[in-house]
Motif scaffolding. Sequence first.
Motif, PDB file in Angstrom:
ATOM      1  N   SER A 109      96.217  59.068 -30.750  1.00 39.33           N
ATOM      2  CA  SER A 109      96.054  60.380 -31.388  1.00 39.33           C
ATOM      3  C   SER A 109      96.134  60.269 -32.905  1.00 39.33           C
ATOM      4  CB  SER A 109      97.109  61.361 -30.877  1.00 39.33           C
ATOM      5  OG  SER A 109      98.415  60.874 -31.131  1.00 39.33           O
ATOM      6  N   SER A 110      97.035  59.408 -33.414  1.00 35.98           N
ATOM      7  CA  SER A 110      97.159  59.261 -34.865  1.00 35.98           C
ATOM      8  C   SER A 110      95.939  58.586 -35.467  1.00 35.98           C
ATOM      9  CB  SER A 110      98.426  58.473 -35.218  1.00 35.98           C
ATOM     10  OG  SER A 110      98.390  57.202 -34.614  1.00 35.98           O
ATOM     11  N   LEU A 113      93.125  61.173 -35.527  1.00 41.81           N
ATOM     12  CA  LEU A 113      93.312  62.192 -36.548  1.00 41.81           C
ATOM     13  C   LEU A 113      93.005  61.644 -37.939  1.00 41.81           C
ATOM     14  CD1 LEU A 113      94.121  65.142 -36.706  1.00 41.81           C
ATOM     15  CD2 LEU A 113      96.500  64.428 -37.019  1.00 41.81           C
ATOM     16  N   VAL A 116      89.234  61.315 -38.268  1.00 45.87           N
ATOM     17  CA  VAL A 116      88.604  62.603 -38.550  1.00 45.87           C
ATOM     18  C   VAL A 116      88.716  62.933 -40.033  1.00 45.87           C
ATOM     19  CG1 VAL A 116      88.804  65.099 -38.191  1.00 45.87           C
ATOM     20  CG2 VAL A 116      88.870  63.549 -36.226  1.00 45.87           C
ATOM     21  N   ALA A 117      89.903  62.713 -40.606  1.00 44.34           N
ATOM     22  CA  ALA A 117      90.098  63.018 -42.028  1.00 44.34           C
ATOM     23  C   ALA A 117      89.197  62.154 -42.895  1.00 44.34           C
ATOM     24  CB  ALA A 117      91.568  62.803 -42.399  1.00 44.34           C
ATOM     25  N   PHE A 133      98.438  64.821 -44.589  1.00 40.23           N
ATOM     26  CA  PHE A 133      99.315  64.874 -43.432  1.00 40.23           C
ATOM     27  C   PHE A 133     100.756  65.212 -43.777  1.00 40.23           C
ATOM     28  CE2 PHE A 133      95.860  62.068 -41.909  1.00 40.23           C
ATOM     29  CZ  PHE A 133      95.476  62.818 -40.818  1.00 40.23           C
ATOM     30  N   LEU A 195      91.223  71.533 -33.341  1.00 38.52           N
ATOM     31  CA  LEU A 195      91.389  70.204 -33.899  1.00 38.52           C
ATOM     32  C   LEU A 195      91.837  70.230 -35.357  1.00 38.52           C
ATOM     33  CD1 LEU A 195      88.235  68.496 -32.359  1.00 38.52           C
ATOM     34  CD2 LEU A 195      90.597  68.395 -31.541  1.00 38.52           C
ATOM     35  N   LEU A 196      91.586  71.307 -36.050  1.00 38.79           N
ATOM     36  CA  LEU A 196      92.011  71.448 -37.434  1.00 38.79           C
ATOM     37  C   LEU A 196      92.591  72.840 -37.643  1.00 38.79           C
ATOM     38  CD1 LEU A 196      89.175  69.916 -39.680  1.00 38.79           C
ATOM     39  CD2 LEU A 196      91.406  68.948 -39.151  1.00 38.79           C
ATOM     40  N   TRP A 206      98.198  68.422 -43.779  1.00 38.16           N
ATOM     41  CA  TRP A 206      98.073  68.509 -42.324  1.00 38.16           C
ATOM     42  C   TRP A 206      99.354  67.951 -41.749  1.00 38.16           C
ATOM     43  CZ3 TRP A 206      92.770  65.750 -41.187  1.00 38.16           C
ATOM     44  CH2 TRP A 206      91.736  66.549 -41.670  1.00 38.16           C
ATOM     45  N   PRO A 208     101.713  66.843 -38.588  1.00 40.84           N
ATOM     46  CA  PRO A 208     101.417  66.441 -37.220  1.00 40.84           C
ATOM     47  C   PRO A 208     101.639  67.597 -36.274  1.00 40.84           C
ATOM     48  CG  PRO A 208     103.507  65.514 -37.926  1.00 40.84           C
ATOM     49  CD  PRO A 208     102.873  66.139 -39.144  1.00 40.84           C
TER      50      PRO A 208
END
Length: 231
Positions: A109-110, A113, A116-117, A133, A195-196, A206, A208
């Motif tokens: 997941s990290s 994420l 995506v960024a 983050f 998702l965002l 952002w 977590p």
Amino acid sequence: MTGRRANEDTFDRELAGLSPERRWREWMGRVEAVLFAAAEPVPREVLSRVVGRDCDVELVIDDIRTELAGRPYDIVAVAGGWQMRTRRAYGAAVRAARGQGERGEQLSSSEMLALVAIAYFQPITRSELSAFFGREVSRDLVARLRAAGLVAAGPRSPQPGAPYTYVTTPAFLARFGFTSLRELLDIEQLEEAGLLDKDKLLAGGWGPPAGEGDDEAGDDPDSGEEELDEL
């Protein structure tokens, strides 16, 4: 004359001596053979080397895909080209044959994420990722994305010290089935999908997602900082 140039001069692309139907079938066979042999997506300019000057590569691929209907693989448009890929329904069989578990080579997941960024804000530095983050993004996390071929070093940032930036790669497009970055969902669509969080983004960070992170926070025993390594 080089070997490559000699091959280009002797290779019959036009096949003028064949009937239109046989010519088209031969072009289909050539394109399919090139795609089958390629480990990476094949762009139009490469496929154009094996067919006639007036041949429509897209129509050839459409006809091949029609013939592949019902087969466990297909031709997909990704990363500015085409690639033969196993259909999703047969993914478990392929992973089992490779000795992979159900998770296979999926991203954590990290990692997802952070990816995506990078995809949306590239070129971006690691410190800028950390600012999004609200906690340090580990070098190990970025290194794993680079090792997977999904991220590469971009241009140096104009910030003091000229830190490296990070950008996505053609392998990123291929893995997620994009032909270009223009196909990424816009921010509003990502927000609707959960998702965002645009409000958090505009506020400068952002965090977590609630409930994630505590169970894996100790994966980096050598780090003295709280890092976004495994959310």
